[in-house]
Design an enzyme around this catalytic site. Sequence first.
Site, PDB file in Angstrom:
ATOM      1  N   HIS A  14     -54.380 -13.283  23.066  1.00  0.00           N
ATOM      2  CA  HIS A  14     -55.256 -13.375  24.237  1.00  0.00           C
ATOM      3  C   HIS A  14     -55.367 -12.022  24.937  1.00  0.00           C
ATOM      4  CE1 HIS A  14     -56.038 -15.086  28.477  1.00  0.00           C
ATOM      5  NE2 HIS A  14     -57.153 -15.228  27.787  1.00  0.00           N
ATOM      6  N   HIS A  56     -62.097  -7.905  32.583  1.00  0.00           N
ATOM      7  CA  HIS A  56     -61.995  -9.327  32.911  1.00  0.00           C
ATOM      8  C   HIS A  56     -62.519  -9.641  34.312  1.00  0.00           C
ATOM      9  CE1 HIS A  56     -60.077 -13.092  34.217  1.00  0.00           C
ATOM     10  NE2 HIS A  56     -60.056 -13.433  32.941  1.00  0.00           N
TER      11      HIS A  56
HETATM   12  O1  G3P Z   1     -61.488 -17.269  26.174  1.00  0.00           O
HETATM   13  C1  G3P Z   1     -60.404 -17.968  26.647  1.00  0.00           C
HETATM   14  C2  G3P Z   1     -59.866 -17.438  27.960  1.00  0.00           C
HETATM   15  O2  G3P Z   1     -59.756 -16.049  27.893  1.00  0.00           O
HETATM   16  C3  G3P Z   1     -60.701 -17.832  29.133  1.00  0.00           C
HETATM   17  O3  G3P Z   1     -60.169 -17.489  30.373  1.00  0.00           O
HETATM   18  O4  G3P Z   1     -59.857 -16.066  32.340  1.00  0.00           O
HETATM   19  O5  G3P Z   1     -58.426 -15.705  30.385  1.00  0.00           O
HETATM   20  O6  G3P Z   1     -60.818 -15.057  30.327  1.00  0.00           O
HETATM   21  P1  G3P Z   1     -59.822 -16.009  30.872  1.00  0.00           P
HETATM   22 MG    MG Z   2     -61.055 -14.420  28.257  1.00  0.00          MG
END
Ligand code: G3P
Ligand code: MG
Length: 261
Positions: A14, A56
């Site tokens: 992630h 982000h």
């Molecule tokens: O794509 C999955 C996840 O990344 C969505 O939430 O806030 O971590 O971008 P976030």
């Molecule tokens: Mg994400």
Amino acid sequence: MSLQAWPWARVLAHRGGGTLAPENTLAGLCVGLEHGFHAVEFDVMLAGDEVPLLVHDERLGRTVAGTELVSELAAATLMAREAGAWHSPRFAGERVPAFEAVLGWCRASGVWPNIEIKPATGHEARTGELVARATARAYAECVHPGGDRAGRIVPEVPLLSSFSKAALVAARAAAPDIPRGFLMDRVPPDWREQLAEVGAVALHTNHRHLDAALAARIKAAGYWLFCYTVNEPARAREVLAWGVDAFCTDRIDLIGPRFAD
Ligand code: G3P
Ligand code: MG
């Protein structure tokens, strides 16, 4: 829609390297790869001059130095900002990477991306359009007519995803053959209609709000099912047992790339 087996890796790092490195940076992607992850999720937003970057948050401050909105600054300004020191001293000097450079790195390194289109407010459609276009350019020989259908997807082609319907609609219009996943924190009652409206092949959802029965309904409807962000091995085993196809994790030290094999 005919459902082929999920064609990609089932465990994704992630935001690049999860908690082990600054999110959405090249250093993070390298840490993910060092841990054996050849599949990654990251977030893409447009700078003020419409250059897509790995970012982000709409407003700087949490991970990237500054207090401005991303949409107020040109890419060159943003790319000069400190983006690693917040994590730990060894990452000081890390910068905000350009999306196109990261796609080049992914291709050269054999890393498959789930590209989250993360538009700043008011820039949803344009972000979807430009991210999809850049992806189609970088993967031109992997993108085939009908490749947004679950039965015809090749493993090399990236997966676009977004919480923004407008971004996904625009991505579809700009690059119809790149597959799309619809991100939904909580799966709403009209999820079937919403997935159909953007031509999604997958539903991406917060594992905290998912249960076995809902997972079974989504799978029975012929969609792939992706969860974010699963950080405990026991929970990862549980959602996989429900039929979840893939998930991303921040704990790449606890949940390895072959966890779901
Ligand atoms: O794509 C999955 C996840 O990344 C969505 O939430 O806030 O971590 O971008 P976030
Ligand atoms: Mg994400």
